[in-house]
Design a protein around this motif. Structure first.
Motif, PDB file in Angstrom:
ATOM      1  N   ALA A  13      28.425  46.160  26.893  1.00 19.25           N
ATOM      2  CA  ALA A  13      28.147  44.436  26.603  1.00 19.25           C
ATOM      3  C   ALA A  13      28.970  43.532  25.612  1.00 19.25           C
ATOM      4  N   LEU A  14      29.665  43.688  25.396  1.00 24.02           N
ATOM      5  CA  LEU A  14      30.277  43.289  24.012  1.00 24.02           C
ATOM      6  C   LEU A  14      30.118  41.687  23.639  1.00 24.02           C
ATOM      7  N   LEU A  15      29.768  40.977  23.288  1.00 18.69           N
ATOM      8  CA  LEU A  15      29.881  39.477  23.142  1.00 18.69           C
ATOM      9  C   LEU A  15      30.499  39.070  21.941  1.00 18.69           C
ATOM     10  N   LEU A  16      31.908  38.274  22.117  1.00 19.83           N
ATOM     11  CA  LEU A  16      32.838  38.266  21.111  1.00 19.83           C
ATOM     12  C   LEU A  16      33.231  37.108  20.742  1.00 19.83           C
ATOM     13  N   ALA A  17      33.706  36.345  19.903  1.00 24.71           N
ATOM     14  CA  ALA A  17      34.074  34.787  19.403  1.00 24.71           C
ATOM     15  C   ALA A  17      35.342  35.196  18.701  1.00 24.71           C
ATOM     16  N   ALA A 196      28.438  43.045  36.397  1.00 22.88           N
ATOM     17  CA  ALA A 196      29.478  41.956  35.477  1.00 22.88           C
ATOM     18  C   ALA A 196      28.555  41.188  35.585  1.00 22.88           C
ATOM     19  N   ALA A 197      27.950  40.771  36.349  1.00 21.30           N
ATOM     20  CA  ALA A 197      27.421  39.567  36.283  1.00 21.30           C
ATOM     21  C   ALA A 197      27.538  38.093  36.035  1.00 21.30           C
ATOM     22  N   GLY A 198      29.061  37.869  36.857  1.00 21.42           N
ATOM     23  CA  GLY A 198      30.353  37.171  36.426  1.00 21.42           C
ATOM     24  C   GLY A 198      31.330  36.601  34.938  1.00 21.42           C
ATOM     25  N   THR A 199      30.649  38.107  34.199  1.00 18.72           N
ATOM     26  CA  THR A 199      31.188  37.847  33.010  1.00 18.72           C
ATOM     27  C   THR A 199      32.268  38.366  33.107  1.00 18.72           C
ATOM     28  N   MET A 200      33.114  39.048  33.702  1.00 22.06           N
ATOM     29  CA  MET A 200      34.946  39.405  33.831  1.00 22.06           C
ATOM     30  C   MET A 200      35.000  38.654  34.999  1.00 22.06           C
ATOM     31  N   THR A 201      34.492  37.550  35.614  1.00 18.98           N
ATOM     32  CA  THR A 201      35.821  36.845  36.333  1.00 18.98           C
ATOM     33  C   THR A 201      36.166  35.929  35.692  1.00 18.98           C
ATOM     34  N   LEU A 202      37.417  35.709  36.433  1.00 17.64           N
ATOM     35  CA  LEU A 202      38.640  34.722  35.476  1.00 17.64           C
ATOM     36  C   LEU A 202      38.292  33.243  36.380  1.00 17.64           C
ATOM     37  N   ALA A 203      39.173  32.818  35.479  1.00 18.22           N
ATOM     38  CA  ALA A 203      38.951  30.589  35.838  1.00 18.22           C
ATOM     39  C   ALA A 203      40.388  30.272  36.524  1.00 18.22           C
ATOM     40  N   PRO A 204      40.776  30.848  37.221  1.00 16.16           N
ATOM     41  CA  PRO A 204      42.558  29.961  37.142  1.00 16.16           C
ATOM     42  C   PRO A 204      42.123  28.505  37.260  1.00 16.16           C
ATOM     43  N   VAL A 205      43.295  28.011  37.039  1.00 17.29           N
ATOM     44  CA  VAL A 205      44.075  26.824  36.872  1.00 17.29           C
ATOM     45  C   VAL A 205      44.708  26.544  37.301  1.00 17.29           C
ATOM     46  N   ALA A 206      45.256  25.323  38.033  1.00 13.57           N
ATOM     47  CA  ALA A 206      46.206  25.322  38.895  1.00 13.57           C
ATOM     48  C   ALA A 206      47.482  25.493  37.776  1.00 13.57           C
ATOM     49  N   GLU A 207      48.797  26.256  38.843  1.00 15.80           N
ATOM     50  CA  GLU A 207      49.737  25.721  37.496  1.00 15.80           C
ATOM     51  C   GLU A 207      51.361  25.838  38.229  1.00 15.80           C
ATOM     52  N   GLY A 208      52.521  25.224  38.635  1.00 17.42           N
ATOM     53  CA  GLY A 208      53.108  24.650  39.381  1.00 17.42           C
ATOM     54  C   GLY A 208      53.110  25.419  40.775  1.00 17.42           C
ATOM     55  N   GLY A 209      52.838  26.432  41.414  1.00 20.35           N
ATOM     56  CA  GLY A 209      53.056  26.585  42.820  1.00 20.35           C
ATOM     57  C   GLY A 209      51.783  27.646  43.167  1.00 20.35           C
ATOM     58  N   GLY A 210      51.384  27.919  41.673  1.00 15.96           N
ATOM     59  CA  GLY A 210      50.094  29.280  41.650  1.00 15.96           C
ATOM     60  C   GLY A 210      48.963  28.799  40.579  1.00 15.96           C
ATOM     61  N   TYR A 211      48.730  29.824  39.565  1.00 16.95           N
ATOM     62  CA  TYR A 211      47.544  29.446  38.960  1.00 16.95           C
ATOM     63  C   TYR A 211      47.978  30.563  38.329  1.00 16.95           C
ATOM     64  N   ARG A 212      47.139  30.116  36.068  1.00 19.02           N
ATOM     65  CA  ARG A 212      46.755  30.712  35.202  1.00 19.02           C
ATOM     66  C   ARG A 212      45.377  31.104  35.017  1.00 19.02           C
ATOM     67  N   ALA A 213      45.469  32.382  34.532  1.00 19.43           N
ATOM     68  CA  ALA A 213      43.428  31.760  33.680  1.00 19.43           C
ATOM     69  C   ALA A 213      43.805  33.469  32.549  1.00 19.43           C
TER      70      ALA A 213
END
Length: 220
Positions: A13-17, A196-213
């Protein structure tokens, strides 16, 4: 557990900023991962976890941003930033990034087929973009997108992205995913997802007819 039924041989696990934060600010941020913002912008910190490539990796794919090859599915724009942890989280230019994934029916391309496989090389800011689709499910595993970062000859980091269950249930109610009965809890029974405890889970947001992450990938 990996696609071939084995557990990953290593997990780091690498915590990055990222961004323009000072070294002091980076140090202050250690010890607590930050999720991708709801806006879909590149996260300030990311906890990157290594995982196996599974049996469906077919070697470096074609260099391209759009990997869909006309495959049906809900569009997903994947914006990645690669940074070097050992060098003050510096954006890494010129790194090859592979992705590969299943289609809406849970099937990988093979043989002469190349759908949903491709490679991009990061720009001067360490960024690359893939146009893909939300992956389908298969074999009781959490739906995922594999990726491999190759910063140079003989070195690579392999992992995978997951997607939130609420998001998956919403997408899987749409066509062409709805041609199959979707699992009630797509992520619940996958050891890799839990590890992975959620750390590799994307957070998609709506964009047009699809999503962006967007996601920042840290490598050693």
């Amino acid at each position: 557990m990996s696609d071939d039924g084995t557990f990953p041989s290593s997990r780091r696990a690498l915590l990055l900023a990222a961004g323009s934060a000072s070294v002091a600010a980076l140090t202050a941020g250690c010890g607590r991962p930050a999720a991708t913002p709801a806006s879909g912008a590149t996260p300030g910190c990311v906890l990157a976890v290594k995982a196996g490539a599974g049996p469906n990796y077919a070697g470096p794919g074609r260099t391209r941003s759009d990997v869909t090859d006309g495959r049906e599915g809900v569009p997903l724009r994947l914006e990645l930033t690669v940074v070097r942890a050992a060098d003050g989280c510096r954006p890494l230019a010129g790194a090859a990034v592979d992705i590969w994934q299943a289609d809406a029916a849970g099937v990988y391309s093979e043989g002469r087929e190349t759908y949903l496989r491709g490679v991009q090389v990061t720009d001067g800011a360490g960024r690359c973009v893939f146009r893909t689709i939300v992956p389908g499910w298969y074999a009781g595993l959490a739906p995922h997108i594999h990726f491999k970062v190759r910063p140079g000859a003989g070195t690579e980091t392999t992992s995978q992205f997951f997607l939130p269950e609420d998001f998956l249930r919403e997408v899987y109610a749409r066509q062409p995913y709805a041609k199959r009965k979707a699992p009630r809890s797509p992520n619940a029974h996958d050891d890799r997802y839990r590890a992975a405890a959620g750390t590799m889970t994307l957070a998609p947001v709506a964009e047009g007819g699809g999503y962006r992450a967007a996601y920042t990938v840290g490598i050693a």
